[in-house]
Write a protein that holds these residues in place. Structure first.
Motif, PDB file in Angstrom:
ATOM      1  N   GLU A 135       0.838  -1.195   0.000  1.00  0.00           N
ATOM      2  CA  GLU A 135       0.000   0.000   0.000  1.00  0.00           C
ATOM      3  C   GLU A 135       0.869   1.240   0.000  1.00  0.00           C
ATOM      4  OE1 GLU A 135      -3.457  -0.261   2.340  1.00  0.00           O
ATOM      5  OE2 GLU A 135      -3.862   1.895   2.325  1.00  0.00           O
ATOM      6  N   GLU A 136       0.527   2.161  -0.885  1.00  0.00           N
ATOM      7  CA  GLU A 136       1.281   3.411  -0.946  1.00  0.00           C
ATOM      8  C   GLU A 136       0.496   4.476  -0.189  1.00  0.00           C
ATOM      9  OE1 GLU A 136       2.655   4.479  -4.830  1.00  0.00           O
ATOM     10  OE2 GLU A 136       2.991   6.572  -4.231  1.00  0.00           O
ATOM     11  N   LEU A 137       1.211   5.298   0.584  1.00  0.00           N
ATOM     12  CA  LEU A 137       0.523   6.306   1.396  1.00  0.00           C
ATOM     13  C   LEU A 137       0.849   7.706   0.928  1.00  0.00           C
ATOM     14  CD1 LEU A 137       1.360   3.925   3.742  1.00  0.00           C
ATOM     15  CD2 LEU A 137      -0.134   5.478   4.942  1.00  0.00           C
ATOM     16  N   GLU A 138      -0.134   8.573   1.112  1.00  0.00           N
ATOM     17  CA  GLU A 138       0.123   9.986   0.866  1.00  0.00           C
ATOM     18  C   GLU A 138       0.897  10.524   2.051  1.00  0.00           C
ATOM     19  OE1 GLU A 138      -3.082  12.736   0.040  1.00  0.00           O
ATOM     20  OE2 GLU A 138      -3.944  11.164  -1.260  1.00  0.00           O
ATOM     21  N   ALA A 139       2.080  11.026   1.800  1.00  0.00           N
ATOM     22  CA  ALA A 139       2.890  11.507   2.925  1.00  0.00           C
ATOM     23  C   ALA A 139       3.901  12.524   2.443  1.00  0.00           C
ATOM     24  CB  ALA A 139       3.606  10.329   3.573  1.00  0.00           C
ATOM     25  N   GLN A 140       4.378  13.352   3.374  1.00  0.00           N
ATOM     26  CA  GLN A 140       5.505  14.236   3.061  1.00  0.00           C
ATOM     27  C   GLN A 140       6.757  13.529   3.532  1.00  0.00           C
ATOM     28  OE1 GLN A 140       5.217  18.194   4.751  1.00  0.00           O
ATOM     29  NE2 GLN A 140       2.981  18.052   4.657  1.00  0.00           N
ATOM     30  N   VAL A 141       7.625  13.171   2.592  1.00  0.00           N
ATOM     31  CA  VAL A 141       8.802  12.392   2.959  1.00  0.00           C
ATOM     32  C   VAL A 141      10.066  13.202   2.695  1.00  0.00           C
ATOM     33  CG1 VAL A 141      10.074  10.263   2.536  1.00  0.00           C
ATOM     34  CG2 VAL A 141       7.579  10.272   2.389  1.00  0.00           C
ATOM     35  N   GLU A 142      10.929  13.259   3.694  1.00  0.00           N
ATOM     36  CA  GLU A 142      12.231  13.917   3.532  1.00  0.00           C
ATOM     37  C   GLU A 142      13.323  12.878   3.712  1.00  0.00           C
ATOM     38  OE1 GLU A 142      12.817  17.629   5.934  1.00  0.00           O
ATOM     39  OE2 GLU A 142      10.751  17.194   6.531  1.00  0.00           O
ATOM     40  N   GLY A 143      14.423  13.031   3.014  1.00  0.00           N
ATOM     41  CA  GLY A 143      15.569  12.142   3.233  1.00  0.00           C
ATOM     42  C   GLY A 143      15.719  11.111   2.132  1.00  0.00           C
ATOM     43  N   GLN A 144      16.850  10.353   2.240  1.00  0.00           N
ATOM     44  CA  GLN A 144      17.196   9.412   1.183  1.00  0.00           C
ATOM     45  C   GLN A 144      16.358   8.139   1.241  1.00  0.00           C
ATOM     46  OE1 GLN A 144      21.347   8.887   1.946  1.00  0.00           O
ATOM     47  NE2 GLN A 144      21.923  10.582   0.576  1.00  0.00           N
ATOM     48  N   ASP A 145      16.395   7.366   0.110  1.00  0.00           N
ATOM     49  CA  ASP A 145      15.656   6.110   0.034  1.00  0.00           C
ATOM     50  C   ASP A 145      16.136   5.124   1.099  1.00  0.00           C
ATOM     51  OD1 ASP A 145      14.610   7.354  -2.107  1.00  0.00           O
ATOM     52  OD2 ASP A 145      15.276   5.901  -3.611  1.00  0.00           O
ATOM     53  N   LEU A 146      15.203   4.285   1.584  1.00  0.00           N
ATOM     54  CA  LEU A 146      15.560   3.322   2.627  1.00  0.00           C
ATOM     55  C   LEU A 146      14.473   2.246   2.715  1.00  0.00           C
ATOM     56  CD1 LEU A 146      17.533   2.920   5.224  1.00  0.00           C
ATOM     57  CD2 LEU A 146      15.583   3.792   6.515  1.00  0.00           C
ATOM     58  N   GLU A 147      14.883   1.031   3.090  1.00  0.00           N
ATOM     59  CA  GLU A 147      13.905  -0.005   3.441  1.00  0.00           C
ATOM     60  C   GLU A 147      14.144  -0.373   4.893  1.00  0.00           C
ATOM     61  OE1 GLU A 147      13.524  -2.479  -0.700  1.00  0.00           O
ATOM     62  OE2 GLU A 147      13.441  -3.560   1.214  1.00  0.00           O
ATOM     63  N   ILE A 148      13.080  -0.451   5.672  1.00  0.00           N
ATOM     64  CA  ILE A 148      13.237  -0.749   7.099  1.00  0.00           C
ATOM     65  C   ILE A 148      12.055  -1.615   7.556  1.00  0.00           C
ATOM     66  CG2 ILE A 148      12.170   1.481   7.726  1.00  0.00           C
ATOM     67  CD1 ILE A 148      14.011   1.494  10.213  1.00  0.00           C
ATOM     68  N   GLY A 149      12.331  -2.605   8.388  1.00  0.00           N
ATOM     69  CA  GLY A 149      11.283  -3.526   8.838  1.00  0.00           C
ATOM     70  C   GLY A 149      10.806  -3.191  10.242  1.00  0.00           C
ATOM     71  N   PHE A 150       9.491  -3.400  10.483  1.00  0.00           N
ATOM     72  CA  PHE A 150       8.932  -3.171  11.814  1.00  0.00           C
ATOM     73  C   PHE A 150       7.937  -4.269  12.156  1.00  0.00           C
ATOM     74  CE2 PHE A 150       9.831   1.288  10.559  1.00  0.00           C
ATOM     75  CZ  PHE A 150      10.674   1.621  11.599  1.00  0.00           C
ATOM     76  N   ASN A 151       7.694  -4.438  13.436  1.00  0.00           N
ATOM     77  CA  ASN A 151       6.566  -5.221  13.891  1.00  0.00           C
ATOM     78  C   ASN A 151       5.353  -4.285  13.829  1.00  0.00           C
ATOM     79  OD1 ASN A 151       4.515  -6.358  15.498  1.00  0.00           O
ATOM     80  ND2 ASN A 151       5.997  -7.413  16.819  1.00  0.00           N
ATOM     81  N   ALA A 152       4.401  -4.609  12.947  1.00  0.00           N
ATOM     82  CA  ALA A 152       3.256  -3.718  12.726  1.00  0.00           C
ATOM     83  C   ALA A 152       2.478  -3.466  14.016  1.00  0.00           C
ATOM     84  CB  ALA A 152       2.338  -4.319  11.670  1.00  0.00           C
ATOM     85  N   ARG A 153       2.430  -4.496  14.867  1.00  0.00           N
ATOM     86  CA  ARG A 153       1.716  -4.412  16.137  1.00  0.00           C
ATOM     87  C   ARG A 153       2.268  -3.274  17.010  1.00  0.00           C
ATOM     88  NH1 ARG A 153      -2.831  -5.764  16.592  1.00  0.00           N
ATOM     89  NH2 ARG A 153      -2.976  -3.905  17.852  1.00  0.00           N
ATOM     90  N   TYR A 154       3.596  -3.198  17.078  1.00  0.00           N
ATOM     91  CA  TYR A 154       4.227  -2.171  17.914  1.00  0.00           C
ATOM     92  C   TYR A 154       3.868  -0.779  17.420  1.00  0.00           C
ATOM     93  CZ  TYR A 154       7.136  -5.880  19.922  1.00  0.00           C
ATOM     94  OH  TYR A 154       7.584  -7.006  20.552  1.00  0.00           O
ATOM     95  N   PHE A 155       3.856  -0.634  16.089  1.00  0.00           N
ATOM     96  CA  PHE A 155       3.490   0.660  15.523  1.00  0.00           C
ATOM     97  C   PHE A 155       2.033   1.000  15.833  1.00  0.00           C
ATOM     98  CE2 PHE A 155       5.326   3.792  12.854  1.00  0.00           C
ATOM     99  CZ  PHE A 155       6.641   3.390  12.692  1.00  0.00           C
ATOM    100  N   LEU A 156       1.167  -0.005  15.630  1.00  0.00           N
ATOM    101  CA  LEU A 156      -0.270   0.233  15.842  1.00  0.00           C
ATOM    102  C   LEU A 156      -0.581   0.567  17.305  1.00  0.00           C
ATOM    103  CD1 LEU A 156      -1.770  -2.523  13.538  1.00  0.00           C
ATOM    104  CD2 LEU A 156      -2.210  -0.056  13.393  1.00  0.00           C
ATOM    105  N   ASP A 157       0.088  -0.131  18.225  1.00  0.00           N
ATOM    106  CA  ASP A 157      -0.137   0.146  19.658  1.00  0.00           C
ATOM    107  C   ASP A 157       0.123   1.618  19.963  1.00  0.00           C
ATOM    108  OD1 ASP A 157      -0.845  -2.421  20.287  1.00  0.00           O
ATOM    109  OD2 ASP A 157       1.138  -3.010  21.044  1.00  0.00           O
ATOM    110  N   ALA A 158       1.204   2.145  19.404  1.00  0.00           N
ATOM    111  CA  ALA A 158       1.541   3.553  19.648  1.00  0.00           C
ATOM    112  C   ALA A 158       0.525   4.478  18.974  1.00  0.00           C
ATOM    113  CB  ALA A 158       2.952   3.840  19.154  1.00  0.00           C
ATOM    114  N   LEU A 159       0.198   4.182  17.719  1.00  0.00           N
ATOM    115  CA  LEU A 159      -0.746   5.045  16.990  1.00  0.00           C
ATOM    116  C   LEU A 159      -2.095   5.105  17.698  1.00  0.00           C
ATOM    117  CD1 LEU A 159       0.014   3.979  13.293  1.00  0.00           C
ATOM    118  CD2 LEU A 159       0.905   5.939  14.571  1.00  0.00           C
ATOM    119  N   ASN A 160      -2.498   3.965  18.264  1.00  0.00           N
ATOM    120  CA  ASN A 160      -3.775   3.870  18.973  1.00  0.00           C
ATOM    121  C   ASN A 160      -3.926   4.841  20.130  1.00  0.00           C
ATOM    122  OD1 ASN A 160      -5.343   2.023  17.750  1.00  0.00           O
ATOM    123  ND2 ASN A 160      -4.486   0.248  18.865  1.00  0.00           N
ATOM    124  N   VAL A 161      -2.831   5.156  20.809  1.00  0.00           N
ATOM    125  CA  VAL A 161      -2.949   5.988  22.013  1.00  0.00           C
ATOM    126  C   VAL A 161      -2.571   7.440  21.743  1.00  0.00           C
ATOM    127  CG1 VAL A 161      -2.553   4.052  23.579  1.00  0.00           C
ATOM    128  CG2 VAL A 161      -0.606   5.413  22.809  1.00  0.00           C
TER     129      VAL A 161
END
Lengths: 334, 374
Positions: free
Chosen positions: B310-336
């Motif tokens: 899925e591609e998101l609409e976002a303002q992105v600064e900086g060089q190209d990069l690939e990085i992995g995350f546990n989606a759960r950890y991200f969602l827990d933070a976004l939720n609160v």
């Protein structure tokens, strides 16, 4: 007894029979306010490990901090009624009679909190040898770094029941047997036993005060006499008696262990008789027949060593009935 | 000890403590409530030794006194008595409480009040004061990332401290981490911090506190002793035992700068993560963030099940990069979080990633450690 005398106590040094060296070491450390973070009390069942552990708990938690717990302060009162938050006790349970990793986990959960009352907090693990390996491994973390003000006391029958890593993190206090005449005096003086009963019970106790107390109970004494008669017949080669003895302990590890002790006592008496030392017999009233009456002392001593083998096997997952049958057939067939 | 109490008041006092008392403990007094009658009313305390609740109730006191009684049994009695007023009488030197209501009479055996575990109590307005909404936010934003491992001394609770911010303001700060992510939130307060230093509050206690904060309004007071933290409001005091151990120096974990920054709508990332992670492994929910040519793409891939992108609409600064995350950890933070937009600040593919509100001045941040992906 004056009225302000404490009626009961969780534990006190005065309740302990013998073991002067171990008790002195513990008392000294506690009185100085510098107990070791973990103690491992080792010795056969009935020797007084729990009595010593409980006395140590009382001495650590009593608010007056005198040489003997006072029995009157709030801590002593709570301890006696199992209401003190400063003592956590763990004992084996369940079908398998083990201490599980969950029980150790609960101890760790409690230890994560700061102490609620008192200067010390004590974890008392009864029969720590019955912790399974994963429980022992979990406990390691706590033994390595117990929270401040925490003393962990483990009791176990054999050091071999515990992982080397657990043993090495505890101060080991080995309890020896108490001299039989001291047990006899103790039964008469503090337990109100008559002189004859006390002599018989002390002789049968092999220096283990707890066993002597059990033997004072007339019912236990009767059951023991019946078992001794059964075993003498079985050891003399009576097939029916062997079958009966085996069926008594068939699925009962504890019962089998107790019966092994009786076999050991009979062998000990047989050895004593073979070398003509009749004065210190455990069962002077039992007459021996078959191999026990005829084999030379050396052969009997070999069998005595075999029993230790069997006792060791019993702590593993071996069928008790099968072990007992093998042993009785081997000795009686000699 | 002798007093009369309205049936409703008694039910109110006892229903609140039912969730606190411990029924399965080997310590018999823990199943009891402590009743303390005095000329200014009755104090009812309950504890499971980890958390405690103290409330004050109106009684007609005839003779002051203290006793503990079985919490469950007393509650059942309170609910079923036939009249609107219940009388309690404890003869001098006895532990047998006589309870009567109309023609119904009970004699209930209690345990000595002196044997009850020590419970700290705070007074309303003592220590520091914080608004209920702020206290609720502090707990919500940090409770989820407390380590569940009891042997991880120092990580098994929320670290609570007072921090001086730039500009001379001071905040009450809650910080928690389980080693994979970290949450930090601060809020304003008044009054005084009563401990020598920071304290560590247990997960269980905070979860219980959270339930209480939802009911009623008005500021809460926080009073700290050596062993307990007491939160009180009005006639209610809730205390929890402090945890042993020291929280790690969390400031070292929080990245000081960034090489890539993504400004994005919180709801968009949240929904995209939920959708994409349908095809991520259920164990660690691994997803990949691709930053390339000023866009953010989130993907998940499992050879045995398939892939999502899925591609998101976002303002992105900086060089190209690939990085992995546990989606759960991200969602827990976004939720609160509360803001519409969020900023995701990333160093390289192995350094901790910072998530913070995209607007406003909130004293709040979340650190998520990246996952090494094949």
């Amino acid at each position: 007894m004056s009225t302000d005398e404490p009626t009961s106590l969780f534990g006190r040094w005065g309740d302990i029979k013998g073991h002067e060296r171990v008790v002195a070491a513990l008392r000294r450390a506690i009185a100085a306010g510098r107990p070791h973070h973990a103690y491992l009390l080792l010795g056969p069942r009935g020797l007084g490990k729990t009595t010593i552990a409980r006395a140590a708990v009382s001495a650590l938690l009593c608010e007056l901090g005198q040489s003997e717990p006072c029995g009157r302060c709030s801590a002593c009162s709570k301890l006696t009624q199992s209401m003190h938050t400063g003592v956590l006790q763990v004992e084996p349970g369940g079908k398998a009679n083990t201490i599980t990793v969950d029980q150790i986990g609960e101890v760790q959960r409690q230890l994560a909190y700061r102490r609620l009352e008192g200067e010390w907090r004590v974890v008392l693990i009864h029969d720590a040898g019955l912790m399974n390996d994963s429980a022992q491994n979990k406990l390691l973390k706590t033994l390595e770094e117990p929270p401040d003000g925490t003393v962990i006391i483990l009791t176990a029958v054999h050091p071999g029941q515990l992982l080397q890593t657990v043993r090495s993190r505890c101060q080991k206090l080995g309890l020896g047997v108490v001299p039989v005449d001291a047990v006899e005096r103790w039964l008469v003086e503090t337990k109100g036993a008559g002189p004859t009963m006390a002599r018989v019970a002390a002789a049968g106790s092999r220096g283990i005060p707890g066993t002597a107390l059990t033997l004072l109970d007339p019912e236990m004494g009767e059951e023991r006499r019946e078992r001794l008669t059964l075993l003498t017949r079985a050891l003399a080669g009576d097939a029916g008696s062997i079958g009966e003895a085996v069926s008594l302990v068939d699925r009962d590890k504890l019962g089998c262990a107790e019966m092994l002790v009786l076999v050991q006592e009979l062998l000990r008496d047989a050895i004593a008789r073979s070398v003509g030392v009749e004065a210190s017999l455990v069962h002077p009233d039992v007459s021996l027949a078959g191999p026990l009456a005829t084999l030379p002392g050396r052969a009997l001593a070999d069998y005595a060593l075999r029993i230790e083998d069997v006792q060791e096997k019993l702590t593993r997952n071996v069928h008790p009935g099968g072990l007992m049958e093998g042993l009785l057939l081997e000795i009686s067939g000699a | 000890m002798e007093f009369r109490i309205a049936k409703d008041e008694l039910i109110r006092a006892l229903s609140r403590v039912q969730g606190i008392v411990e029924k399965r403990s080997t310590n018999p007094i823990i199943a009891n409530v402590l009743l303390e009658a005095g000329s200014d009313g009755m104090k009812v305390s309950a504890t499971d030794t980890e958390v405690s609740l103290v409330g004050h109730y109106t009684i007609e006191c005839i003779q002051p006194g203290r006793l503990t009684l079985g919490a469950r049994q007393l509650y059942e009695i309170a609910r079923l008595v036939p009249t609107d007023t219940v009388s309690f009488r404890l003869p001098e030197g006895s532990f047998l409480m006589e309870i009567s209501s109309g023609k119904a009479q009970f004699k209930v055996l209690g345990l000595a009040a002196d044997d009850y575990p020590p419970i700290a109590e705070g007074g309303d307005g003592e220590g520091l004061q914080i608004e209920a909404a702020d206290l609720k936010a502090l707990v919500d934003k940090t409770l989820f990332s407390i380590s569940g491992d009891d042997t991880r001394t120092g990580l098994n609770g929320a670290h609570v401290e007072v921090t001086e911010l730039a500009g001379g303001r001071t905040h009450l700060r809650y910080v928690s981490t389980d080693g994979h992510r970290l949450s930090l939130a601060g809020r304003k307060f008044s009054g005084n911090w009563t401990a020598d230093r920071s304290v560590l509050l247990p997960k269980k206690g905070l979860a219980e506190l959270r339930k209480l904060v939802d009911v009623g309004d008005g500021p809460w007071s926080l009073l700290l002793s050596d062993t307990q933290a007491v939160f009180s409001r009005g006639s209610t005091s809730f205390s929890m035992r402090l945890l042993e151990g020291d929280f790690p120096d969390y400031k070292q974990v929080v990245p000081g700068g960034w090489q890539r920054r993504i400004l994005v709508q919180r709801a968009h990332v949240s929904q995209a993560l939920k959708r994409v992670s349908i095809l991520a492994s259920e164990k660690s929910h691994p997803v990949r963030f691709h930053i390339s040519d000023g866009t953010l793409i989130i993907t998940a891939k499992q050879p045995e099940t398939g892939e999502a992108r899925e591609e998101l609409e976002a303002q992105v600064e900086g060089q190209d990069l690939e990085i992995g995350f546990n989606a759960r950890y991200f969602l827990d933070a976004l939720n609160v979080m509360d803001t519409d937009s969020i900023a995701i600040e990333i160093g390289d593919s192995l350094s901790p990633c910072l998530v913070r509100p995209g607007e406003g001045e909130a004293d709040e941040l979340f650190v998520v450690m990246p996952m090494r992906l094949e």
